[in-house]
Design an enzyme around this catalytic site. Sequence first.
Site, PDB file in Angstrom:
ATOM      1  N   ARG A 156       0.862  -1.176   0.000  1.00  0.00           N
ATOM      2  CA  ARG A 156       0.000   0.000   0.000  1.00  0.00           C
ATOM      3  C   ARG A 156       0.902   1.230   0.000  1.00  0.00           C
ATOM      4  O   ARG A 156       2.053   1.176   0.442  1.00  0.00           O
ATOM      5  CB  ARG A 156      -0.896   0.024   1.232  1.00  0.00           C
ATOM      6  N   LYS A 182      -2.344  -2.355   7.901  1.00  0.00           N
ATOM      7  CA  LYS A 182      -3.539  -1.837   8.569  1.00  0.00           C
ATOM      8  C   LYS A 182      -3.678  -2.440   9.964  1.00  0.00           C
ATOM      9  O   LYS A 182      -3.400  -3.610  10.179  1.00  0.00           O
ATOM     10  CB  LYS A 182      -4.785  -2.164   7.742  1.00  0.00           C
ATOM     11  N   HIS A 254      -2.532   2.277  -5.831  1.00  0.00           N
ATOM     12  CA  HIS A 254      -3.408   1.127  -5.616  1.00  0.00           C
ATOM     13  C   HIS A 254      -3.595   0.319  -6.893  1.00  0.00           C
ATOM     14  O   HIS A 254      -3.768  -0.906  -6.845  1.00  0.00           O
ATOM     15  CB  HIS A 254      -4.763   1.590  -5.066  1.00  0.00           C
ATOM     16  N   ARG A 257      -0.758  -1.964  -6.973  1.00  0.00           N
ATOM     17  CA  ARG A 257      -0.988  -3.063  -6.027  1.00  0.00           C
ATOM     18  C   ARG A 257      -1.953  -4.080  -6.645  1.00  0.00           C
ATOM     19  O   ARG A 257      -1.724  -5.293  -6.556  1.00  0.00           O
ATOM     20  CB  ARG A 257      -1.547  -2.498  -4.726  1.00  0.00           C
ATOM     21  N   HIS A 280      -4.346  -9.128   3.682  1.00  0.00           N
ATOM     22  CA  HIS A 280      -5.794  -9.119   3.853  1.00  0.00           C
ATOM     23  C   HIS A 280      -6.174  -9.984   5.049  1.00  0.00           C
ATOM     24  O   HIS A 280      -5.748 -11.132   5.152  1.00  0.00           O
ATOM     25  CB  HIS A 280      -6.487  -9.665   2.610  1.00  0.00           C
ATOM     26  N   TYR A 289      -9.881 -10.675  -6.920  1.00  0.00           N
ATOM     27  CA  TYR A 289      -8.966 -10.837  -8.045  1.00  0.00           C
ATOM     28  C   TYR A 289      -9.320 -12.039  -8.906  1.00  0.00           C
ATOM     29  O   TYR A 289      -8.914 -12.114 -10.062  1.00  0.00           O
ATOM     30  CB  TYR A 289      -7.524 -10.926  -7.545  1.00  0.00           C
TER      31      TYR A 289
END
Length: 314
Positions: A156, A182, A254, A257, A280, A289
Amino acid sequence: MSGVSASIDSFLEMLAAERGAARNTLAAYRRDLDDCTAFVVRHGGHTLRDATATDLHGYLASLGQAGFAARTVARRLSCLRQYFLFLMRDGVRRDDPTAECETPRRSVTLPRVLGEGDIAALLDAATAPPDASPLRRRRSAIAQAAIEMLYASGLRISELLALPRVVAQAGGGAGMIVVRGKGGRERLVPLSERARDAARALLAIDGRDADSDPRGPLFAGRTAGRPLTRQAFDHILAEVALRAGLPTGAVSPHVLRHSFASHLLAHGADLRALQTLLGHADISTTQIYTHVMDEHLRDLVERHHPLGGGAERP
C-alpha cells in the site's frame, strides 16, 4: 447524551485495545456513530444507545435516499452492529436492534489493473535522461524505486512511504522485509533485487546509504527526517504516467498493487499465498482478483475461440 458519548468512547477504546484498530478507522467509526446518533435524536426522540430497529431502518433508508453507495451503507451498518454487540456484552442492552437490518447488496467493482507492458512502459518513462537536472534525477529515482516496490511487493502507498532505509540491505535474491500494515499488523513481503537496487540508487542520489540512520525514511521529503507526502508522490507518478503515454487517472499506487495481485494469479499464484502477501485479514477481500481472472478468461475465449465474437471466420 453524555451517557451515549461515554459508551461510544468505551466502544472505540475497546477497538483500539483489543483489535488494534488504526486511528483513521476509529475516526471513521466515530463519524458514523455520531451521524446515526443525530438521526435517532432528531427522528426517534431518544439516544442511539436506546435506538430501536425502526430507528435504524429509517437511518439506513435515509442514507440510500441521500445517494450513498451500497458499500458505504454496509460499512455503517457493520459499525452499528459492532457497537450494539459491545453494549450487549457489557450488559447495557439485552437486544441487538441491528439483527433485523439487512446488509445492502453491493455490486462487484473490479479493480483496475495495468498490463505487463504498461508496467514496463512506466519503468522506462521513470528513467532520467543523461542531461537531466538534479531535481529530475531525484524525482526519477523516487519513481523507479516506488514503482518497483509497489509492483514487486504489492505494498500500500502508506506502507511504501513508511519504509526505512534499511530495507535496501534486504538479503540476496528475493529478500524479505517486515511491513506494518492496517491495524498495526505486521507481515513479511519479498523485495526483489531490482527493487533493492532502485532503493540504493535513490539513497545514493540523496548522498546517503542504508547505514546512515537506517531507520530514517527511504523516501525522504523536503523536511529532514520526514517521509515524502502522499500528494508529492502522486505528482511524481502522474508525470511518469504522462511520459509513458498512459492516462494519469489510470495509474495510481493502488492500481499498481492490484496489478501485482492480478499478474501473480495470472502466472499461477495460490490465492491463500496472495492473501498473506497483500495483508488481507479476510480471504473474501482477496477473492476479488478471481473476478479479474474470470474477465481475462472470457476475453480470451471471445477473441480466440472459433465461435467467439472476435475470432476470424474461415
